[in-house]
Design a protein around this motif. Structure first.
Motif, PDB file in Angstrom:
ATOM      1  N   PRO A 193       0.832  -1.205   0.000  1.00 36.35           N
ATOM      2  CA  PRO A 193       0.000   0.000   0.000  1.00 36.35           C
ATOM      3  C   PRO A 193       0.864   1.251   0.000  1.00 36.35           C
ATOM      4  CG  PRO A 193      -0.006  -1.053   2.159  1.00 36.35           C
ATOM      5  CD  PRO A 193       0.675  -1.990   1.223  1.00 36.35           C
ATOM      6  N   PRO A 194       0.513   2.228  -0.798  1.00 39.67           N
ATOM      7  CA  PRO A 194       1.315   3.454  -0.844  1.00 39.67           C
ATOM      8  C   PRO A 194       1.197   4.235   0.455  1.00 39.67           C
ATOM      9  CG  PRO A 194      -0.710   3.722  -2.098  1.00 39.67           C
ATOM     10  CD  PRO A 194      -0.657   2.282  -1.685  1.00 39.67           C
ATOM     11  N   ASP A 195       2.237   5.001   0.745  1.00 34.93           N
ATOM     12  CA  ASP A 195       2.235   5.848   1.931  1.00 34.93           C
ATOM     13  C   ASP A 195       1.374   7.071   1.634  1.00 34.93           C
ATOM     14  OD1 ASP A 195       2.674   7.210   4.230  1.00 34.93           O
ATOM     15  OD2 ASP A 195       4.809   7.574   3.903  1.00 34.93           O
ATOM     16  N   GLU A 196       0.185   7.074   2.208  1.00 34.41           N
ATOM     17  CA  GLU A 196      -0.739   8.166   1.930  1.00 34.41           C
ATOM     18  C   GLU A 196      -0.309   9.468   2.587  1.00 34.41           C
ATOM     19  OE1 GLU A 196      -4.622   6.901   3.033  1.00 34.41           O
ATOM     20  OE2 GLU A 196      -4.719   5.304   1.537  1.00 34.41           O
ATOM     21  N   THR A 197       0.639   9.379   3.521  1.00 37.56           N
ATOM     22  CA  THR A 197       1.115  10.599   4.177  1.00 37.56           C
ATOM     23  C   THR A 197       2.348  11.182   3.493  1.00 37.56           C
ATOM     24  OG1 THR A 197       2.548   9.395   5.722  1.00 37.56           O
ATOM     25  CG2 THR A 197       0.256   9.712   6.376  1.00 37.56           C
TER      26      THR A 197
END
Length: 244
Positions: free
Chosen positions: A87-91
């Motif tokens: 999962p991509p780092d949404e932050t």
């Protein structure tokens, strides 16, 4: 008068001593045994040297593979490699709020801004850009972050503070649990949104490194089906920056 004649002495009898005959049989047997022993030792030494050469330089016989008609007509089956989705780092790319006085920082979305920042770093609001110009309906679907730092006495911990605190945001606390933030235990609970008067907000209490202050991070979850989604994203970026 006849002269007296001395008696004639006779020679002593001869004594014949029988000489022992040499034992040729023992000599022959000893020689044969010696030859066998020397030969056996030589054979063992030769075999040992031969074995050492085989270990050091093993003989490799070339192998020739003749493809069979079946193997020529059948193409190898490709292996299936399962892909792992990370999962991509949404932050990533979020802004960073730093509190130099109390030595901590956290990230917040790029469409947010620091508002009503206390010069002493004791109280800070991080709100959507243009929040003050929004109407009541728009505010009802906006989330915001409120950071307060309270001076605690020597016996106060996040647990004792949450259990004894009274007033707005604490009287209706529920879903109290212990979590870990930057390797340190913290207390998290849910309460009513006291700033906007509706909805829920997640409150997290954590002690500073020197345990002289308590950091209270209140994050509303307006318009989100999961009230912990946005708060947990913010809290996952929290870090202590110094031994204050």
């Amino acid at each position: 008068m006849d002269p007296i004649q001395s008696p004639t002495q006779q020679p002593p009898p001869e004594v014949f001593v029988t000489q022992p005959k040499p034992n040729y049989l023992k000599t022959i047997l000893f020689s044969i045994l010696l030859i066998i022993t020397v030969g056996l030792i030589s054979y063992l030494i030769f075999q040992n040297q031969k074995l050492q050469k085989q270990v050091i330089n093993p003989s490799v016989s070339p192998t020739i593979q003749v493809p069979s008609p079946t193997s020529q007509s059948v193409s190898p089956t490709p292996k299936t490699v399962s892909s792992i989705s990370i999962p991509p780092d949404e932050t990533a790319g979020w802004k960073v709020y730093k509190n130099e006085r109390f030595g901590f920082q956290l990230k917040y979305p790029v469409n947010y801004e620091v508002s009503n920042k206390n010069p002493n770093g004791e109280s800070t609001y991080i709100m959507p850009i243009g929040f003050n110009k929004m109407d009541e309906q728009e505010r009802g679907f906006s989330s915001f972050i409120n950071i307060n730092v309270l001076t605690s006495d020597s016996n106060s911990t996040p647990e004792t503070f949450v259990s004894s605190a009274k007033g707005p945001g604490f009287d209706d606390k529920r879903d109290i649990k212990t979590i870990t933030i930057d390797g340190k235990p913290a207390i998290q609970f849910m309460s009513n949104n006291t700033q906007l008067g509706s909805g829920d907000e997640t409150n997290t209490v954590i002690a500073t490194n020197q345990k002289k202050e308590l950091i209270i991070i209140s994050i509303s979850a307006q318009g989100n089906s999961d009230p912990y989604l946005f708060p947990n994203q913010i809290l996952s970026t929290f870090k202590f920056t110094s031994e204050n």
